[in-house]
Design an enzyme around this catalytic site. Structure first.
Site, PDB file in Angstrom:
ATOM      1  N   SER A  95       8.278   4.727  24.713  1.00 11.34           N
ATOM      2  CA  SER A  95       7.690   5.217  25.955  1.00 11.34           C
ATOM      3  C   SER A  95       7.323   4.112  26.932  1.00 11.34           C
ATOM      4  CB  SER A  95       6.444   6.053  25.647  1.00 11.34           C
ATOM      5  OG  SER A  95       5.546   5.347  24.810  1.00 11.34           O
ATOM      6  N   ASP A 116      -3.495   5.300  29.886  1.00 16.78           N
ATOM      7  CA  ASP A 116      -4.119   6.161  28.891  1.00 16.78           C
ATOM      8  C   ASP A 116      -4.345   5.337  27.636  1.00 16.78           C
ATOM      9  OD1 ASP A 116      -1.669   6.002  27.570  1.00 16.78           O
ATOM     10  OD2 ASP A 116      -1.051   8.049  28.021  1.00 16.78           O
ATOM     11  N   HIS A 120      -0.738   3.502  27.043  1.00 19.08           N
ATOM     12  CA  HIS A 120       0.250   3.126  28.050  1.00 19.08           C
ATOM     13  C   HIS A 120      -0.354   2.324  29.191  1.00 19.08           C
ATOM     14  CE1 HIS A 120       1.939   6.706  26.018  1.00 19.08           C
ATOM     15  NE2 HIS A 120       3.072   6.033  26.118  1.00 19.08           N
TER      16      HIS A 120
END
Length: 661
Positions: A37, A328, A331
């Site tokens: 991600s 978050d 990330h």
């Protein structure tokens, strides 16, 4: 435990981090990304807040190298996907092994030899290891070996340059703070998390001590949701902080082990691997975030429980009180993606910048030869008897334009050279001589690279006249130079960083030049010339003096120049003055690409960068004059302009005097 791991994996190793200026030099034909991600451009999501408006680090790099980067699900070359792991055992459906297989299958098993690749994976593997202490060591080892094996497979398929970043410290991610609160305050976890991050996001963390204090205050705020009794609240906060410290230390240890194991394996592969130490940069940012435009390295912009893939600045509970490192729990925010991209660019460009050092070695010999050529031209029109001894000296310089030449890019440089020589008329037709030449320059090939050069050149030469109208010159030389205060400058976000070093260089060369003069009258001759020159230059490898995440080591640079030239000359005698002009067509039979290799000092791999292909053909136009200063002294000067050449000197000039004894 499995539920917690699922939450960690869903966030992806993206918490790792983030951060880019332009790629000069040789461009790549393609750009392909594998990962989780951190790099996902939309296959499973885009993991930063307001992601539709903010590019990720790999997309910033794509713009720098004039490439487009789209998710593979949309037919693009970004195969990265949120939740991906390196070890297929952890996620059989979503892993970088499958990503690589899909890429190679679409290309008949062949990778692009002129392509640039990113392979960044490991965060989700570390998350699984952190939550399975009994299996942690085996998971980390197997995942690191799997990641390195995939890079090996990519190289074996013919991939050109592969960027392999280290995984940032999972022990510093907000996800561990979340885990501690959810485990330690389970009955009030929801309100406790909200209280903790409301406290944490409102504080600045200018250094590591302040960061730890802010985290303790956040845990104290969370404990207040369990008890309003001060002593009890204090005890709960102390217990939670101790648990967080232990978990953070374990995460750091696992991260370091993963990175080291992968680095050890990558070092055995060979290939053009650009190992970039994102974890090292991450540590530096935690220690001094203000330097990089950040004020908080512990909190997160998105509210607890909301993934950066769906979080926007309009999401209820979104925090913008501080310039936050994290979007978050795992990330990075948009500013951090810019920092990552800037950092990768600085490492990737560095070897292409330092090729300016090897060009400077050739500049030293060109300056000395310019003075020698003017002296030989003067000698051909003088009346020195056999046995005469001459002393001469001169100044020569060059002006360089690097704009279309090197990765250094946007600068120019001017050289300064002094030569002192002596020649002896051995016979009526044979002149022999020697010279010593020195340079002391401060060069600025670009706003991002400069150095000081002090060099010496020693040469022996001869000139033979034959058949009244013919002549032939030969010269050989040896040169050495010291490069002091080499400075490589680059930006990482708002921070400007400089790495320094020094090294030595040397050069050997030989040349033969011949010509024939056809008389066109009593005061004018003209005729063809031919020349062949060999030059071998070398700059020793060196390590930059710093120990930061950007300090690099560079390999030896070697360059072989082999130039043939055909030309025509025109000589006149106007009273005592001898004006002359020459034009030549030159062809490079030797190397026409400048190449340098290097790697970060904190890693074991190395890679090479080539500059843009240099011109193989160009023309030189030279005009000069000799002027008598009495019965036994004379002056000489010349100016040479290069045409059709984008790869070195543009303008050479010299002037000097000689005296006969």
């Amino acid at each position: 435990m499995l539920k917690k791991y699922s939450r960690l994996r869903a966030a992806g190793s993206a918490w790792l981090f983030y951060a880019v200026s332009t790629f000069p030099a040789l461009a790549w034909d393609s750009y392909t990304v594998f990962g989780d991600s951190l790099s996902d451009g939309g296959n499973n999501g885009r993991y930063t807040w307001d992601s539709s408006r903010h590019p990720l680090y790999d997309e910033i790099l794509a713009a720098k190298i004039d490439q487009s980067l789209q998710p593979s699900n949309n037919g693009g070359s970004n195969y990265a996907a949120g939740e991906a792991v390196a070890l297929p055992l952890l996620n059989a459906d979503n892993n970088t092994s499958n990503q690589l297989a899909a890429y190679l299958a679409a290309r008949g098993g062949q990778a692009d030899a002129d392509g640039l690749y990113i392979h960044w994976i490991g965060g989700n593997d570390l998350a699984a290891a952190a939550l399975n202490p009994q299996q942690a060591a085996g998971l980390v080892s197997n995942s690191a070996f799997a990641a390195a094996g995939q890079v090996q497979q990519l190289l074996a398929a013919g991939a050109g340059t592969v960027i392999v970043p280290t995984v940032p410290n999972i022990g510093a991610a907000p996800v561990l703070l979340e885990a501690v609160i959810q485990t330690g305050l389970a009955p009030v976890a929801g309100t406790a998390l909200a209280a903790a991050f409301a406290s944490l996001n409102g504080q600045t963390t200018p250094d590591l001590n302040s960061r730890n204090q802010a985290i303790y205050q956040a845990l104290y705020a969370a404990a207040g949701e369990a008890s309003s009794v001060t002593a009890v609240r204090q005890a709960i906060a102390d217990r939670l902080f101790a648990a967080w410290q232990s978990l953070s230390e374990q995460g750091s240890a696992l991260t370091n082990r993963y990175n080291q194991l992968e680095d050890d394996r990558l070092a055995q592969l060979g290939g053009n691997i650009v190992r970039v130490d994102i974890n090292g940069l991450f540590s530096e940012i935690l220690s001094d975030p203000a330097r990089y435009g950040l004020s908080n390295t512990a909190g997160m912009a998105c509210p607890p429980g909301v993934s950066a893939a769906v979080c926007t600045s309009a999401t209820p509970g979104f925090s913008d009180e501080q310039a936050l490192l994290f979007a978050d729990r795992l990330h990075p925010g948009p500013a951090t993606h810019q920092l990552i991209a800037d950092y990768i660019e600085a490492v990737l460009n560095a070897p292409a910048q330092v090729v300016a050092l090897d060009q400077a070695m050739l500049a030293l010999s060109r300056d000395a030869r310019a003075t020698l050529d003017s002296r030989l031209q003067q000698q051909r029109h003088s009346d020195n008897p056999q046995g005469s001894l001459n002393v001469f000296g001169g100044y020569a310089g060059q002006h360089y334009d690097y704009a279309a030449n090197l990765a250094a890019g946007d600068g120019n440089a001017t050289t300064h050279n002094l030569t002192l020589g002596v020649d002896y008329k051995l016979t009526d037709s044979l002149l022999v001589g020697a010279l010593v030449s020195g340079s002391d320059d401060t060069q600025h090939p670009s706003s991002r690279f400069d150095y000081k050069l002090r060099g010496w050149l020693f040469s022996a030469w001869s000139e033979l006249a034959f058949l009244d109208n013919g002549w032939i010159n030969t010269d050989v030389y040896y040169a050495f130079a010291r490069y002091d205060d080499i400075q490589r400058h680059f930006a990482i976000g708002p921070a400007t960083r400089t790495e320094k070093g020094d090294t030595d260089g040397k050069q050997l060369g030989a040349r033969i030049t011949t010509g024939w003069d056809f008389p066109l009258g009593a005061s004018l001759t003209t005729g063809p010339t031919a020349q062949y020159a060999l030059d071998y230059s070398s700059v020793e490898g060196y390590s930059e003096r710093g120990e930061s995440s950007t300090a690099m080591r560079f390999a030896d640079q070697n360059y072989h120049s082999q130039i043939g030239a055909l030309g025509w000359r025109l000589d006149a005698t106007l009273g005592g003055i001898n004006p002359w002009a020459a034009v030549s067509y030159n062809h490079q039979f030797g190397d026409n690409v400048w190449r340098a290799g290097g790697g970060l000092k904190s890693t074991q791999t190395r890679f090479t960068r080539d500059t843009a292909r240099q011109d193989s053909n160009w023309a030189d136009v030279t005009v000069g004059a000799n002027l008598p200063l009495g019965d036994s002294a004379a002056a000489f000067a010349s100016v040479s302009q290069t045409g059709g050449l984008s790869t070195g000197e543009q303008f050479i000039y010299n002037l000097g005097v000689s005296a006969r004894f």
